[in-house]
Motif scaffolding. Sequence first.
Motif, PDB file in Angstrom:
ATOM      1  N   ALA A 157       2.982  10.327   2.818  1.00 57.59           N
ATOM      2  CA  ALA A 157       1.950   9.340   2.471  1.00 57.59           C
ATOM      3  C   ALA A 157       1.303   8.748   3.720  1.00 57.59           C
ATOM      4  O   ALA A 157       0.169   8.275   3.673  1.00 57.59           O
ATOM      5  CB  ALA A 157       2.551   8.229   1.613  1.00 57.59           C
ATOM      6  N   GLN A 182       0.827  -1.207   0.000  1.00 56.13           N
ATOM      7  CA  GLN A 182       0.000   0.000   0.000  1.00 56.13           C
ATOM      8  C   GLN A 182       0.862   1.258   0.000  1.00 56.13           C
ATOM      9  O   GLN A 182       0.566   2.220  -0.718  1.00 56.13           O
ATOM     10  CB  GLN A 182      -0.925   0.011   1.213  1.00 56.13           C
ATOM     11  CG  GLN A 182      -2.026  -1.015   1.154  1.00 56.13           C
ATOM     12  CD  GLN A 182      -2.762  -1.159   2.474  1.00 56.13           C
ATOM     13  OE1 GLN A 182      -2.166  -1.068   3.551  1.00 56.13           O
ATOM     14  NE2 GLN A 182      -4.064  -1.394   2.398  1.00 56.13           N
ATOM     15  N   LYS A 241       1.034   4.124  -2.939  1.00 56.57           N
ATOM     16  CA  LYS A 241       0.700   5.507  -2.595  1.00 56.57           C
ATOM     17  C   LYS A 241       1.835   6.473  -2.917  1.00 56.57           C
ATOM     18  O   LYS A 241       1.591   7.650  -3.182  1.00 56.57           O
ATOM     19  CB  LYS A 241       0.338   5.582  -1.108  1.00 56.57           C
ATOM     20  CG  LYS A 241      -0.370   6.841  -0.712  1.00 56.57           C
ATOM     21  CD  LYS A 241      -0.981   6.717   0.662  1.00 56.57           C
ATOM     22  CE  LYS A 241      -1.807   7.950   0.971  1.00 56.57           C
ATOM     23  NZ  LYS A 241      -2.432   7.877   2.275  1.00 56.57           N
ATOM     24  N   THR A 242       3.069   5.989  -2.919  1.00 53.63           N
ATOM     25  CA  THR A 242       4.225   6.856  -3.150  1.00 53.63           C
ATOM     26  C   THR A 242       4.836   6.705  -4.535  1.00 53.63           C
ATOM     27  O   THR A 242       5.715   7.472  -4.901  1.00 53.63           O
ATOM     28  CB  THR A 242       5.329   6.580  -2.115  1.00 53.63           C
ATOM     29  OG1 THR A 242       5.733   5.210  -2.216  1.00 53.63           O
ATOM     30  CG2 THR A 242       4.863   6.893  -0.709  1.00 53.63           C
TER      31      THR A 242
END
Length: 67
Positions: free
Chosen positions: A54, A21, A25-26
């Motif tokens: 994040a 995750q 997200k990054t």
Amino acid sequence: MSRMGDTIRAQRVKYGMTEKQLAKKTGCAESFIKDVESGRRIPSDDVARRLLKAMGCLLYTSDAADD
């Protein structure tokens, strides 16, 4: 392990995120996240900021005090 890796892992776990995750997200590879957390790689300042941001964390530097 490195202090940076320890910090990234602790914050990721605190916010209930998986490595996958956080990577998504990054925009980083999951293998990169694993390497950072284990201390095998050290992220650039830009990437470190993205990782912490994040997870809703702030990164304080000596430069920030000058602003």
